[in-house]
Design a protein around this motif. Structure first.
Motif, PDB file in Angstrom:
ATOM      1  N   ARG A  47       0.833  -1.209   0.000  1.00  0.00           N
ATOM      2  CA  ARG A  47       0.000   0.000   0.000  1.00  0.00           C
ATOM      3  C   ARG A  47       0.864   1.255   0.000  1.00  0.00           C
ATOM      4  N   LYS A  48       1.872   1.276   0.839  1.00  0.00           N
ATOM      5  CA  LYS A  48       2.680   2.486   0.999  1.00  0.00           C
ATOM      6  C   LYS A  48       3.619   2.751  -0.179  1.00  0.00           C
ATOM      7  N   HIS A  49       4.225   1.707  -0.729  1.00  0.00           N
ATOM      8  CA  HIS A  49       5.276   1.909  -1.734  1.00  0.00           C
ATOM      9  C   HIS A  49       4.904   1.489  -3.151  1.00  0.00           C
ATOM     10  N   PHE A  50       3.818   0.713  -3.323  1.00  0.00           N
ATOM     11  CA  PHE A  50       3.504   0.165  -4.647  1.00  0.00           C
ATOM     12  C   PHE A  50       2.062   0.399  -5.069  1.00  0.00           C
ATOM     13  N   PHE A  51       1.339   1.254  -4.346  1.00  0.00           N
ATOM     14  CA  PHE A  51      -0.070   1.503  -4.634  1.00  0.00           C
ATOM     15  C   PHE A  51      -0.259   1.888  -6.105  1.00  0.00           C
ATOM     16  N   GLY A  52      -1.181   1.212  -6.765  1.00  0.00           N
ATOM     17  CA  GLY A  52      -1.512   1.511  -8.150  1.00  0.00           C
ATOM     18  C   GLY A  52      -0.558   0.951  -9.186  1.00  0.00           C
ATOM     19  N   GLN A  53       0.539   0.352  -8.754  1.00  0.00           N
ATOM     20  CA  GLN A  53       1.509  -0.186  -9.705  1.00  0.00           C
ATOM     21  C   GLN A  53       1.092  -1.581 -10.173  1.00  0.00           C
ATOM     22  N   THR A  54       1.335  -1.844 -11.428  1.00  0.00           N
ATOM     23  CA  THR A  54       1.064  -3.163 -12.000  1.00  0.00           C
ATOM     24  C   THR A  54       2.389  -3.811 -12.382  1.00  0.00           C
ATOM     25  N   GLY A  55       2.318  -5.076 -12.770  1.00  0.00           N
ATOM     26  CA  GLY A  55       3.527  -5.779 -13.214  1.00  0.00           C
ATOM     27  C   GLY A  55       4.493  -6.042 -12.081  1.00  0.00           C
ATOM     28  N   LEU A  56       3.956  -6.446 -10.916  1.00  0.00           N
ATOM     29  CA  LEU A  56       4.800  -6.701  -9.752  1.00  0.00           C
ATOM     30  C   LEU A  56       4.833  -8.185  -9.413  1.00  0.00           C
ATOM     31  N   PHE A  57       5.952  -8.602  -8.850  1.00  0.00           N
ATOM     32  CA  PHE A  57       6.101  -9.942  -8.300  1.00  0.00           C
ATOM     33  C   PHE A  57       6.294  -9.845  -6.790  1.00  0.00           C
ATOM     34  N   LEU A  58       5.852 -10.872  -6.108  1.00  0.00           N
ATOM     35  CA  LEU A  58       6.127 -11.043  -4.691  1.00  0.00           C
ATOM     36  C   LEU A  58       7.071 -12.231  -4.572  1.00  0.00           C
ATOM     37  N   VAL A  59       8.286 -11.967  -4.132  1.00  0.00           N
ATOM     38  CA  VAL A  59       9.342 -12.969  -4.078  1.00  0.00           C
ATOM     39  C   VAL A  59       9.473 -13.458  -2.633  1.00  0.00           C
ATOM     40  N   GLU A  60       9.365 -14.775  -2.449  1.00  0.00           N
ATOM     41  CA  GLU A  60       9.471 -15.389  -1.131  1.00  0.00           C
ATOM     42  C   GLU A  60      10.884 -15.947  -0.965  1.00  0.00           C
ATOM     43  N   VAL A  61      11.486 -15.660   0.181  1.00  0.00           N
ATOM     44  CA  VAL A  61      12.889 -16.006   0.416  1.00  0.00           C
ATOM     45  C   VAL A  61      13.027 -16.749   1.743  1.00  0.00           C
ATOM     46  N   ASP A  62      13.910 -17.727   1.772  1.00  0.00           N
ATOM     47  CA  ASP A  62      14.269 -18.434   2.995  1.00  0.00           C
ATOM     48  C   ASP A  62      15.198 -17.529   3.797  1.00  0.00           C
ATOM     49  N   ALA A  63      14.651 -16.880   4.816  1.00  0.00           N
ATOM     50  CA  ALA A  63      15.431 -15.923   5.612  1.00  0.00           C
ATOM     51  C   ALA A  63      16.595 -16.593   6.325  1.00  0.00           C
ATOM     52  N   ASP A  64      16.400 -17.813   6.769  1.00  0.00           N
ATOM     53  CA  ASP A  64      17.451 -18.507   7.513  1.00  0.00           C
ATOM     54  C   ASP A  64      18.695 -18.762   6.661  1.00  0.00           C
ATOM     55  N   ALA A  65      18.519 -18.851   5.351  1.00  0.00           N
ATOM     56  CA  ALA A  65      19.643 -19.132   4.460  1.00  0.00           C
ATOM     57  C   ALA A  65      20.513 -17.898   4.189  1.00  0.00           C
ATOM     58  N   LEU A  66      20.074 -16.732   4.638  1.00  0.00           N
ATOM     59  CA  LEU A  66      20.806 -15.496   4.343  1.00  0.00           C
ATOM     60  C   LEU A  66      21.932 -15.201   5.334  1.00  0.00           C
ATOM     61  N   GLY A  67      21.930 -15.886   6.454  1.00  0.00           N
ATOM     62  CA  GLY A  67      23.015 -15.734   7.424  1.00  0.00           C
ATOM     63  C   GLY A  67      23.122 -14.340   8.003  1.00  0.00           C
ATOM     64  N   ASP A  68      24.360 -13.935   8.294  1.00  0.00           N
ATOM     65  CA  ASP A  68      24.616 -12.662   8.961  1.00  0.00           C
ATOM     66  C   ASP A  68      24.356 -11.444   8.078  1.00  0.00           C
ATOM     67  N   ALA A  69      24.197 -11.637   6.774  1.00  0.00           N
ATOM     68  CA  ALA A  69      23.924 -10.506   5.889  1.00  0.00           C
ATOM     69  C   ALA A  69      22.510  -9.959   6.091  1.00  0.00           C
ATOM     70  N   LEU A  70      21.646 -10.753   6.740  1.00  0.00           N
ATOM     71  CA  LEU A  70      20.280 -10.313   7.032  1.00  0.00           C
ATOM     72  C   LEU A  70      20.241  -9.719   8.429  1.00  0.00           C
ATOM     73  N   ARG A  71      19.761  -8.481   8.499  1.00  0.00           N
ATOM     74  CA  ARG A  71      19.645  -7.797   9.788  1.00  0.00           C
ATOM     75  C   ARG A  71      18.196  -7.334   9.973  1.00  0.00           C
ATOM     76  N   TRP A  72      17.735  -7.414  11.199  1.00  0.00           N
ATOM     77  CA  TRP A  72      16.384  -6.971  11.553  1.00  0.00           C
ATOM     78  C   TRP A  72      16.516  -5.605  12.199  1.00  0.00           C
ATOM     79  N   GLU A  73      15.994  -4.573  11.497  1.00  0.00           N
ATOM     80  CA  GLU A  73      16.199  -3.198  11.935  1.00  0.00           C
ATOM     81  C   GLU A  73      14.878  -2.449  12.007  1.00  0.00           C
ATOM     82  N   PRO A  74      14.780  -1.496  12.958  1.00  0.00           N
ATOM     83  CA  PRO A  74      13.537  -0.732  13.081  1.00  0.00           C
ATOM     84  C   PRO A  74      13.309   0.154  11.864  1.00  0.00           C
ATOM     85  N   SER A  75      12.058   0.211  11.440  1.00  0.00           N
ATOM     86  CA  SER A  75      11.675   1.053  10.313  1.00  0.00           C
ATOM     87  C   SER A  75      10.280   1.598  10.604  1.00  0.00           C
TER      88      SER A  75
END
Length: 114
Positions: A47-75
């Motif tokens: 809703r916030k970043h893609f409202f009204g846009q077409t031609g989008l994909f939703l990509v599902e990722v195994d978070a556990d496989a990303l290791g230390d490069a994945l960080r959980w940060e406040p936004s």
């Protein structure tokens, strides 16, 4: 396996498939990491970043496989969001779904696994 989600244009994803790696959007490049959402955050992100846009994909990722490069940060609303510091190896992608835009500008979000 924990799952996280990336909304991106179909054209950007097809290019990633050709290159074998997803390097992120212009916003990702600007911010220095690839933005992801949890299953519970996807609808608001759409809703916030893609409202009204077409031609989008939703990509599902195994978070556990990303290791230390994945960080959980406040936004948004001080919620923790997953941020990937580095490129996304397509080998950790578990699904790619079309995001159908409705006539009111919102998107139909499929049932997602956390």
């Amino acid at each position: 396996m924990r799952r996280i989600y990336k909304i991106c244009s179909a054209s950007a994803w097809r290019e990633a498939e050709r290159q074998g790696v997803y390097r992120g959007s212009a916003d990702d490049t600007r911010d220095g990491f690839i933005h992801f959402s949890t299953a519970l955050q996807v609808a608001e992100t759409a809703r916030k970043h893609f409202f009204g846009q077409t031609g989008l994909f939703l990509v599902e990722v195994d978070a556990d496989a990303l290791g230390d490069a994945l960080r959980w940060e406040p936004s948004r609303n001080d919620e923790l969001f997953p941020h990937l510091y580095g490129d996304l190896d397509l080998g950790v992608v578990t699904a790619v779904r079309d995001m159908h835009a409705r006539s009111d500008g919102y998107h139909d979000i499929p049932e997602l696994t956390p």
